[in-house]
Enzyme design. Structure first.
Site, PDB file in Angstrom:
ATOM      1  N   THR A 176       0.870  -1.155   0.000  1.00 54.18           N
ATOM      2  CA  THR A 176       0.000   0.000   0.000  1.00 54.18           C
ATOM      3  C   THR A 176       0.910   1.208   0.000  1.00 54.18           C
ATOM      4  OG1 THR A 176      -1.272  -1.259   1.634  1.00 54.18           O
ATOM      5  CG2 THR A 176      -1.977   0.985   1.228  1.00 54.18           C
ATOM      6  N   ARG A 204     -12.261  -8.713  -4.228  1.00 56.40           N
ATOM      7  CA  ARG A 204     -11.848  -8.454  -2.836  1.00 56.40           C
ATOM      8  C   ARG A 204     -11.422  -6.996  -2.657  1.00 56.40           C
ATOM      9  NH1 ARG A 204      -6.760  -6.666  -0.252  1.00 56.40           N
ATOM     10  NH2 ARG A 204      -6.926  -7.305   1.911  1.00 56.40           N
ATOM     11  N   VAL A 205     -11.867  -6.396  -1.565  1.00 64.49           N
ATOM     12  CA  VAL A 205     -11.484  -5.028  -1.212  1.00 64.49           C
ATOM     13  C   VAL A 205     -10.838  -5.046   0.172  1.00 64.49           C
ATOM     14  CG1 VAL A 205     -12.308  -2.676  -0.782  1.00 64.49           C
ATOM     15  CG2 VAL A 205     -13.402  -4.075  -2.555  1.00 64.49           C
ATOM     16  N   GLY A 206      -9.719  -4.377   0.307  1.00 60.93           N
ATOM     17  CA  GLY A 206      -9.023  -4.307   1.588  1.00 60.93           C
ATOM     18  C   GLY A 206      -9.401  -3.068   2.379  1.00 60.93           C
ATOM     19  N   ASP A 207      -8.538  -2.694   3.317  1.00 59.79           N
ATOM     20  CA  ASP A 207      -8.848  -1.561   4.195  1.00 59.79           C
ATOM     21  C   ASP A 207      -8.527  -0.201   3.571  1.00 59.79           C
ATOM     22  OD1 ASP A 207      -6.064  -2.451   4.465  1.00 59.79           O
ATOM     23  OD2 ASP A 207      -5.872  -0.838   5.916  1.00 59.79           O
ATOM     24  N   THR A 227      -1.165   0.362   6.546  1.00 60.65           N
ATOM     25  CA  THR A 227      -0.717  -0.679   5.637  1.00 60.65           C
ATOM     26  C   THR A 227      -0.579  -1.971   6.440  1.00 60.65           C
ATOM     27  OG1 THR A 227       1.147  -1.495   4.320  1.00 60.65           O
ATOM     28  CG2 THR A 227       1.655   0.183   5.976  1.00 60.65           C
ATOM     29  N   GLY A 228      -1.270  -2.990   6.003  1.00 63.74           N
ATOM     30  CA  GLY A 228      -1.206  -4.237   6.768  1.00 63.74           C
ATOM     31  C   GLY A 228      -2.126  -5.296   6.218  1.00 63.74           C
TER      32      GLY A 228
END
Length: 309
Positions: A176, A204-207, A227-228
């Site tokens: 990220t 898929r969607v991340g944070d 970021t993680g």
């Protein structure tokens, strides 16, 4: 005059030290420094935090070294799906986009959602339609092609594995990019952008594009870019959690950021890091992985460009 400052990141986890060459390390650090300097010059000239974070993230998106924009990883179908968000701490206005393709600078589209629409979050076909109405030109897939990324994908293509970027080891790098800034007026902002996971499926969607999870800004507390391991950062509402600890427990920026990254997210089973700034220009850059691509600069003389602990 308010202390003005800026921090940026290019992902937590990093290449395991054995795979990092001096040339590669120098390339990463130069890319971080270029983005930091661009954003900081805007602040120095009296520009806004929102402008500074957008310009810094655009430069990181334009570098194939990071998993965002030009360096976005390949999905299960061999395409690129990108997410980004931006938030203004002065007004609490925010903009976000997800599952977009062909857009050179997703962070700019996120800012346009914030400023040119009545919405906060646009995704997929709708976000692309919005971009077309604003006359965004689309890059051909070749623009996003990177041999290293392509080889990463070929290794796990047609399997149920996915990989969170740079390293050979599954889940060892969270690709990220992000920026946080505090300007001379004491206004703060945050921006985050990502190309997601290698071989990701099902949209898929991340944070990263989620306000409060991967990105947040509020002048009363702080601006945060995360970021993680995205699934854990979503469940922990990590960016807002830092702000919450500051607002309701009167914790300092450093203490709140450390509590969230080194205790709360670990208890959930997640790992990664974040960058944060408050309205007094204080900075924090905690991470619980082997490293985090990061850089910061402040008008009080602080300056750092680092990868490992």
């Amino acid at each position: 005059m308010n202390t003005f400052s800026m921090a940026i990141h290019g992902g937590a986890g990093t290449l395991v030290k054995g795979m990092m060459t001096p040339e590669l390390e120098s390339r990463y650090k130069q890319a971080l420094k270029n983005a930091l300097d661009k954003g900081y010059l805007i602040l120095e000239a009296g520009g806004s935090a929102i402008e500074a974070v957008e310009e810094a993230v655009k430069l990181l998106e334009d570098s194939s070294s990071f998993n965002a924009g030009k360096g976005a990883v390949f999905t299960a179908t061999g395409s690129h799906e990108m997410d980004a968000s931006i938030m203004d701490g002065k007004t609490l206005n925010a903009g976000a986009v997800s599952l977009i393709t062909g857009i050179k600078n997703p962070v700019s589209l996120a800012r346009d959602v914030m400023e040119q629409s009545d919405h906060v979050f646009l995704a997929g076909e709708g976000a692309m339609q919005f971009a077309k109405e604003l006359k965004y030109s689309l890059e051909a897939p070749a623009y996003f092609y990177d041999e290293f990324r392509h080889n990463q994908w070929l290794e796990i293509k047609d399997t149920d594995s996915f990989q969170l970027d740079h390293s050979k080891k599954k889940d060892s790098k969270f690709g990220t990019v992000g920026a946080v800034a505090c300007d001379k007026e004491g206004n703060i902002a945050a921006a985050t952008s990502t190309g997601g996971m290698t071989n990701k499926k099902w949209g898929r969607v991340g944070d990263s594009p989620m306000v409060g999870a991967g990105n947040y800004a509020n002048n009363k507390t702080c601006a945060v870019s995360c970021t993680g391991s995205g699934e854990f950062f979503i469940r922990g509402v990590v960016a807002y959690d830092v702000a919450c600890l500051m607002e309701h427990k009167n914790m300092s920026l450093a203490d709140a950021a450390t509590e969230v990254i080194n205790k709360r997210i670990l208890e959930l089973g997640g790992d990664g890091g974040l960058i944060a700034v408050d309205a007094k220009g204080n900075l924090a850059m905690p991470f619980n992985t082997e490293g985090m691509y990061r850089a910061c600069k402040s008008s009080n003389g602080l300056e750092e460009v680092s990868i490992y602990k």
